[in-house]
Write a protein that holds these residues in place. Structure first.
Motif, PDB file in Angstrom:
ATOM      1  N   LEU A   1      39.279  35.005  41.249  1.00 47.30           N
ATOM      2  CA  LEU A   1      40.388  35.948  41.360  1.00 47.30           C
ATOM      3  C   LEU A   1      41.156  35.688  42.654  1.00 47.30           C
TER       4      LEU A   1
ATOM      5  N   THR B   1      41.788  41.626  50.644  1.00 45.50           N
ATOM      6  CA  THR B   1      41.923  41.791  49.202  1.00 45.50           C
ATOM      7  C   THR B   1      42.903  42.924  48.926  1.00 45.50           C
TER       8      THR B   1
ATOM      9  N   HIS C   1      44.109  37.193  45.245  1.00 43.85           N
ATOM     10  CA  HIS C   1      44.626  38.494  45.655  1.00 43.85           C
ATOM     11  C   HIS C   1      45.970  38.307  46.345  1.00 43.85           C
TER      12      HIS C   1
ATOM     13  N   ARG D   1      45.979  40.840  41.254  1.00 48.15           N
ATOM     14  CA  ARG D   1      44.774  40.021  41.193  1.00 48.15           C
ATOM     15  C   ARG D   1      44.890  39.214  39.918  1.00 48.15           C
TER      16      ARG D   1
END
Length: 173
Positions: free
Chosen positions: A55, A34, A57, A46
């Motif tokens: 979401l 992430t 990344h 994001r």
């Protein structure tokens, strides 16, 4: 906000596997890395995916985000998974050895790292589903070492019978 580099220890890798990172599809997918795991010199992003409802990344320059938008607009692409881990580690170690290329290692502890691909796409073609891997790199960053790592990645997906493509700014609208 400062970024914390994740440890590349066996315990860290096992923790990520236990957290189901790099597993699942659509809203259930959890990226292997992430924006909080890796320090970045460039821009990290994001953003909420339209198709996945989760979401996403992105860890490097704006090319990944631009390509994400292109894939979101494609009627054939039904899922986008980023960064997708190349597991098991033994497989990439074997491929690197077979190709005579040094496997990427953590600069601090010198342990081999889990390699990732920028995007693993799930694509619907007529009545079937297939996967396509995309590595996204600016052409001016394609050094000899980067190309070597891409060769490992390409061979990994070839062994899995998954199409692999290098995407540069030339393929991004």
């Amino acid at each position: 906000m400062s970024k914390i580099r994740s440890s590349n220890s066996i315990a860290s890798i096992q923790r990520k596997i236990k957290e189901r990172r790099g597993q699942g599809h659509f809203s259930e997918y959890k990226p292997w890395l992430t924006v909080h795991d890796v320090p970045s010199i460039g821009i990290v992003t994001r953003m909420l995916g339209w198709k996945s409802g989760r979401l996403h990344h992105y860890l490097s320059e704006h090319f990944e985000l631009a390509h994400h938008y292109q894939m979101e607009c494609s009627e054939q692409v039904i899922d986008i998974r980023e960064p997708f881990p190349l597991l098991p580690l033994d497989k990439t170690l074997y491929i690197a050895q077979k190709l005579g290329i040094k496997h990427p290692t953590d600069p601090k502890n010198k342990l081999p790292i889990i390699m990732t691909t920028d995007m693993l796409l799930t694509v619907k073609q007529e009545e079937s589903i297939k996967f396509i891997a995309h590595s996204i790199k600016p052409s001016n960053k394609l050094t000899k070492r980067v190309v070597e790592k891409l060769q490992i990645e390409k061979e990994f997906f070839k062994d899995q019978k998954i199409e692999w493509t290098l995407i540069t700014e030339r393929q991004i609208n």
